[in-house]
Motif scaffolding. Structure first.
Motif, PDB file in Angstrom:
ATOM      1  N   VAL A 223      -0.209 -31.543   9.108  1.00  0.00           N
ATOM      2  CA  VAL A 223      -1.285 -32.533   9.064  1.00  0.00           C
ATOM      3  C   VAL A 223      -1.700 -32.730   7.609  1.00  0.00           C
ATOM      4  O   VAL A 223      -1.959 -31.753   6.890  1.00  0.00           O
ATOM      5  N   PRO A 224      -1.746 -33.970   7.116  1.00  0.00           N
ATOM      6  CA  PRO A 224      -2.078 -34.198   5.703  1.00  0.00           C
ATOM      7  C   PRO A 224      -3.537 -33.885   5.395  1.00  0.00           C
ATOM      8  O   PRO A 224      -4.385 -33.788   6.293  1.00  0.00           O
ATOM      9  N   LEU A 225      -3.791 -33.718   4.139  1.00  0.00           N
ATOM     10  CA  LEU A 225      -5.145 -33.509   3.639  1.00  0.00           C
ATOM     11  C   LEU A 225      -6.055 -34.608   4.180  1.00  0.00           C
ATOM     12  O   LEU A 225      -5.730 -35.786   4.107  1.00  0.00           O
ATOM     13  N   SER A 226      -7.199 -34.235   4.743  1.00  0.00           N
ATOM     14  CA  SER A 226      -8.104 -35.238   5.302  1.00  0.00           C
ATOM     15  C   SER A 226      -8.792 -36.009   4.186  1.00  0.00           C
ATOM     16  O   SER A 226      -8.906 -35.521   3.051  1.00  0.00           O
ATOM     17  N   PRO A 227      -9.286 -37.224   4.473  1.00  0.00           N
ATOM     18  CA  PRO A 227      -9.977 -37.987   3.417  1.00  0.00           C
ATOM     19  C   PRO A 227     -11.155 -37.237   2.799  1.00  0.00           C
ATOM     20  O   PRO A 227     -11.352 -37.289   1.583  1.00  0.00           O
ATOM     21  N   VAL A 228     -11.959 -36.555   3.619  1.00  0.00           N
ATOM     22  CA  VAL A 228     -13.129 -35.870   3.050  1.00  0.00           C
ATOM     23  C   VAL A 228     -12.697 -34.690   2.183  1.00  0.00           C
ATOM     24  O   VAL A 228     -13.316 -34.404   1.143  1.00  0.00           O
ATOM     25  N   GLU A 229     -11.607 -34.007   2.567  1.00  0.00           N
ATOM     26  CA  GLU A 229     -11.082 -32.932   1.710  1.00  0.00           C
ATOM     27  C   GLU A 229     -10.528 -33.510   0.417  1.00  0.00           C
ATOM     28  O   GLU A 229     -10.702 -32.917  -0.661  1.00  0.00           O
TER      29      GLU A 229
END
Length: 295
Positions: A223-229
């Motif tokens: 799962v890619p890095l989330s926007p908030v991260e």
């Protein structure tokens, strides 16, 4: 693979790229073909401030939302307004419009943005900024975090992006309009419909033939890095978060979380605005263009 136009590419200074529009096909670092359009600022060609206020040293890369493309009316409207301030590059994400590949709905699309940013820099633009809408908003935030040093960064045991040559893919400022803060959000009816289109075979058929969007069938792994991260990793890169208070897809906790996570951010909650580029009126686009020139 190179993320510059196919065929010979000659590096040029800014004055030489302000004479006309050009279409090309870029190659993202994983080999996917990306259709792209360059349009010069509507100002002068002296390499500095244009006669109508446009800045020839600046290029704005516009990333559309899910099911959009370079030629959609809302994208063309945004490009027309932004050209008052700078040169503009629009493109179709993989799986959209005339681009190749299949949409990964925000994962590998960072490579498409990187290809467009590198093209802008190869044309001689000293500053390159990104504006993304909805899915495109999440992508430009992740792109800016992954390419802060001008290359790519590893995440989850793999390299998310592979730098091509010596042309930087770094964004100097980022605008995220109607963007999600986290993945797998299903809290609204429109987002539940989106997830049906993405995850079900019948939904992907609707996407392909009804929405003209070719969607990858495999789940994210990893799962890619989330926007908030990603927003938390932007460092000094300026981030403008824009969101409508009538957005039917993502409630206001999403933009607030993005803005709170970034080190250098500004948050605009727009009264009466709906979702993404279709809801972005010219007055708002004008404000965003002015913000980018000052960022």
């Amino acid at each position: 693979m190179s993320s510059v136009p196919e065929g010979p590419v000659r590096r040029s200074r800014v004055p030489s790229v302000t004479h006309g529009s050009r279409r090309t096909v870029l190659r993202a670092d994983d080999g996917v073909r990306i259709e792209a359009l360059y349009e010069p600022s509507q100002g002068g060609d002296d390499g500095g401030e244009a006669d109508d206020g446009g800045d020839n040293s600046l290029a704005i890369v516009v990333a559309h939302g899910f099911t959009g493309s370079v030629d959609r009316p809302a994208v063309r409207r945004a490009a027309r307004v932004f050209r008052q301030y700078a040169a503009v590059i629009t493109f179709s994400f993989r799986g959209h419009g005339g681009s190749g590949g299949r949409s990964t709905v925000g994962d590998r699309e960072v490579l498409d943005v990187a290809a467009a940013v590198r093209w802008a820099r190869s044309l001689g633009h000293e500053r390159v900024v990104t504006v993304g809408f909805s899915m495109g908003g999440s992508v430009v935030v992740r792109h800016a975090a992954l390419y802060r040093d001008g290359s790519g960064s590893p995440h989850g045991g793999r390299m998310e992006a592979h730098p091509a040559g010596h042309v930087s893919a770094r964004a100097d400022a980022v605008v995220a309009v109607s963007a999600p803060a986290r993945w797998y959000y299903r809290g609204t009816a429109p987002m539940r419909r989106v997830h049906w289109v993405i995850t079900r075979p019948a939904g992907r058929l609707v996407g392909r033939f009804g929405l003209r969007t070719r969607i990858h069938a495999r789940d994210w792994d990893p799962v890619p890095l989330s926007p908030v991260e990603a927003a938390a990793r932007l460092g000094p890169t300026p981030l403008l978060v824009v969101h409508g208070d009538r957005d039917p897809y993502f409630p206001l906790d999403h933009p607030r979380a993005l803005a709170a996570a970034a080190g250098r951010s500004e948050l605009w909650i727009v009264p009466g605005m709906g979702h993404a580029e279709n809801a972005a009126e010219e007055t708002l686009l004008t404000r965003i263009g002015a913000w980018l020139t000052a960022a």
